[in-house]
Design a protein around this motif. Structure first.
Motif, mmCIF file in Angstrom:
data_model
loop_
_atom_site.group_PDB
_atom_site.id
_atom_site.type_symbol
_atom_site.label_atom_id
_atom_site.label_comp_id
_atom_site.label_asym_id
_atom_site.label_seq_id
_atom_site.Cartn_x
_atom_site.Cartn_y
_atom_site.Cartn_z
ATOM 1 N N LEU A 1 0.832 -1.211 0.000
ATOM 2 C CA LEU A 1 0.000 0.000 0.000
ATOM 3 C C LEU A 1 0.867 1.262 0.000
ATOM 4 O O LEU A 1 0.557 2.238 -0.696
ATOM 5 C CB LEU A 1 -0.940 0.006 1.209
ATOM 6 N N LYS A 2 1.950 1.217 0.737
ATOM 7 C CA LYS A 2 2.849 2.373 0.796
ATOM 8 C C LYS A 2 3.519 2.603 -0.561
ATOM 9 O O LYS A 2 3.629 3.747 -1.027
ATOM 10 C CB LYS A 2 3.901 2.164 1.887
ATOM 11 N N ARG A 3 3.961 1.508 -1.213
ATOM 12 C CA ARG A 3 4.620 1.621 -2.523
ATOM 13 C C ARG A 3 3.667 2.197 -3.567
ATOM 14 O O ARG A 3 4.055 2.995 -4.410
ATOM 15 C CB ARG A 3 5.119 0.247 -3.000
ATOM 16 N N LEU A 4 2.399 1.780 -3.506
ATOM 17 C CA LEU A 4 1.426 2.268 -4.488
ATOM 18 C C LEU A 4 0.976 3.688 -4.185
ATOM 19 O O LEU A 4 0.656 4.441 -5.096
ATOM 20 C CB LEU A 4 0.210 1.336 -4.527
ATOM 21 N N GLY A 5 0.961 4.052 -2.890
ATOM 22 C CA GLY A 5 0.545 5.392 -2.517
ATOM 23 C C GLY A 5 -0.818 5.732 -3.092
ATOM 24 O O GLY A 5 -1.768 4.965 -2.989
ATOM 25 N N HIS A 6 -0.888 6.889 -3.740
ATOM 26 C CA HIS A 6 -2.162 7.340 -4.334
ATOM 27 C C HIS A 6 -2.204 7.068 -5.835
ATOM 28 O O HIS A 6 -2.958 7.715 -6.557
ATOM 29 C CB HIS A 6 -2.356 8.834 -4.056
ATOM 30 N N SER A 7 -1.413 6.122 -6.292
ATOM 31 C CA SER A 7 -1.356 5.817 -7.720
ATOM 32 C C SER A 7 -2.735 5.455 -8.270
ATOM 33 O O SER A 7 -3.518 4.769 -7.625
ATOM 34 C CB SER A 7 -0.400 4.639 -7.955
ATOM 35 N N ASP A 8 -3.007 5.943 -9.481
ATOM 36 C CA ASP A 8 -4.255 5.588 -10.158
ATOM 37 C C ASP A 8 -4.151 4.234 -10.856
ATOM 38 O O ASP A 8 -5.154 3.593 -11.130
ATOM 39 C CB ASP A 8 -4.615 6.643 -11.211
#
Length: 196
Positions: A105-112
């Protein structure tokens, strides 16, 4: 006809249950490596899922002189360099589901771009070295928070659009019908008797 004994190279009771549900109705007796004492330490240093599964199955088949199945599975998220890939189980350490999910989740962050897929390579090896290989894939996307508690690993974060729920929100039957391991096992069902 006497039961046909197969060893699954896993200590994971969830994974073992999936194999049992699929193979026992076909007349196979399914055991795990926890049923045996003389299992060697195995270093999975392959570069692909198939290589790691083959390393595992071959080592255990030689040690037990029985047919062995091993799978190597993982989650692949293209937008973050195909992580965690073959390192899925130890992405944030060693087999810590909560830590792995938090890191993802941290790696993806707010990625669309949250598209992802699970891949399984399932390899069977007989004591004489004869090998069988099938694979399965399920596509989905990574949610922003965990949902459901009927899964393990990344299941609470892996949303399958066709089912309108995460893997961890599915029943065992639902999961087996769409999961990467379920799809690999379905393929295995069609070829295992000939290989046997």
């Amino acid at each position: 006809m006497a039961d046909k004994e197969i060893v699954i190279a896993t200590g994971n009771k969830n994974k073992l249950r999936e194999f049992k549900e699929m193979l026992e109705p076909m007349g196979y007796t399914v055991k795990s490596i926890k049923d045996f004492d003389n299992i060697p330490d195995i270093v999975e240093d392959g570069k692909t899922f198939e290589e790691n599964a083959t390393i595992k199955a071959t080592a255990v088949a030689k040690a037990l002189n029985l047919p062995v199945f091993a799978d190597d599975s993982g989650l692949i998220v293209p937008s973050i360099n195909n992580e965690p890939g073959i390192y899925s189980a130890r992405y944030a350490g060693d087999h810590d589901d909560d830590a792995n999910n938090a890191k993802l989740l941290k790696r993806l962050g707010h990625s669309d771009d949250r598209n992802a897929y699970f891949h399984t390579s399932l390899v069977g090896v007989k004591p004489d070295g004869e090998k069988i290989h099938v694979s399965g894939v399920v596509s989905g996307e990574i949610t922003t928070e965990e949902h459901g508690d009927n899964g393990f690993g990344y299941d609470p974060l892996f949303y399958v659009p066709s089912m309108h729920k995460t893997m961890a929100e599915m029943t065992d039957d639902e999961k087996n019908s769409v999961s990467h391991r379920g799809r690999a096992l379905e393929k295995l069902k069609t070829v295992i008797n000939d290989w046997w």
